[in-house]
Design a protein around this motif. Structure first.
Motif, mmCIF file in Angstrom:
data_model
loop_
_atom_site.group_PDB
_atom_site.id
_atom_site.type_symbol
_atom_site.label_atom_id
_atom_site.label_comp_id
_atom_site.label_asym_id
_atom_site.label_seq_id
_atom_site.Cartn_x
_atom_site.Cartn_y
_atom_site.Cartn_z
ATOM 1 N N ARG A 47 3.934 5.436 -5.502
ATOM 2 C CA ARG A 47 3.750 5.596 -7.127
ATOM 3 C C ARG A 47 2.871 6.557 -7.410
ATOM 4 N N PHE A 48 1.526 6.446 -7.035
ATOM 5 C CA PHE A 48 0.383 7.421 -7.348
ATOM 6 C C PHE A 48 1.078 8.860 -7.057
ATOM 7 N N VAL A 64 4.321 14.303 -11.341
ATOM 8 C CA VAL A 64 4.692 14.696 -12.706
ATOM 9 C C VAL A 64 3.482 15.208 -13.611
ATOM 10 N N ALA A 65 2.500 14.785 -13.529
ATOM 11 C CA ALA A 65 1.176 15.066 -14.102
ATOM 12 C C ALA A 65 0.885 16.640 -13.651
ATOM 13 N N GLY A 66 1.056 16.911 -12.604
ATOM 14 C CA GLY A 66 0.748 18.141 -12.031
ATOM 15 C C GLY A 66 1.681 19.072 -12.546
ATOM 16 N N ARG A 75 0.920 -1.316 0.082
ATOM 17 C CA ARG A 75 0.153 0.111 0.018
ATOM 18 C C ARG A 75 0.869 1.297 0.031
ATOM 19 N N VAL A 76 1.923 1.254 0.606
ATOM 20 C CA VAL A 76 3.028 2.171 0.755
ATOM 21 C C VAL A 76 3.244 2.635 -0.617
#
Length: 120
Positions: A10-11, A17-19, A4-5
């Motif tokens: 990764r998220f 990067v997208a922002g 989960r961590v």
């Protein structure tokens, strides 16, 4: 727990990067008038080759590898605004106007192909 961590990390990395990409596009006004996009392209042509050269020199120094010299990037000496408006719009609109006819022809060809394969 570790999975989960890891997925959260990764998220967060992908979101940052997208922002950053969205911020860069907004900051450079790349979605605005084409003259501002062309100016950003000119700035990138001036900045990117020296940065790549410095990075390659750094990699060579750190790893001891020899990277061959890359050829010079091609020069773009035509106004993007005029070429897109004259050629791009005309081609896109002509493709859109022919799309229903081509879809009909392709569906007929596909139907004939299916009929030939099932009757044999």
């Amino acid at each position: 727990m570790v999975a989960r961590v890891w997925s959260l990390m990764r998220f967060l990395f992908k979101a940052s990067v997208a922002g950053g990409a969205v911020y860069l596009v907004h900051d450079q006004e790349l979605l605005g008038p084409s003259d501002k996009g062309e100016a950003a392209l000119r700035r990138a042509e001036e900045v990117v080759p020296p940065a790549l050269y410095q990075f390659s020199q750094y990699v060579c120094k750190q790893t001891g590898l020899q990277i061959p010299q890359l050829p010079a990037p091609p020069k773009i000496n035509f106004p993007l605004r005029e070429s897109w408006n004259s050629a791009g719009i005309i081609k896109v609109m002509s493709a859109l106007s022919v799309a229903p006819t081509m879809a009909l022809e392709y569906s007929k060809e596909g139907w004939e192909y299916v009929k030939e394969r099932t009757t044999k």
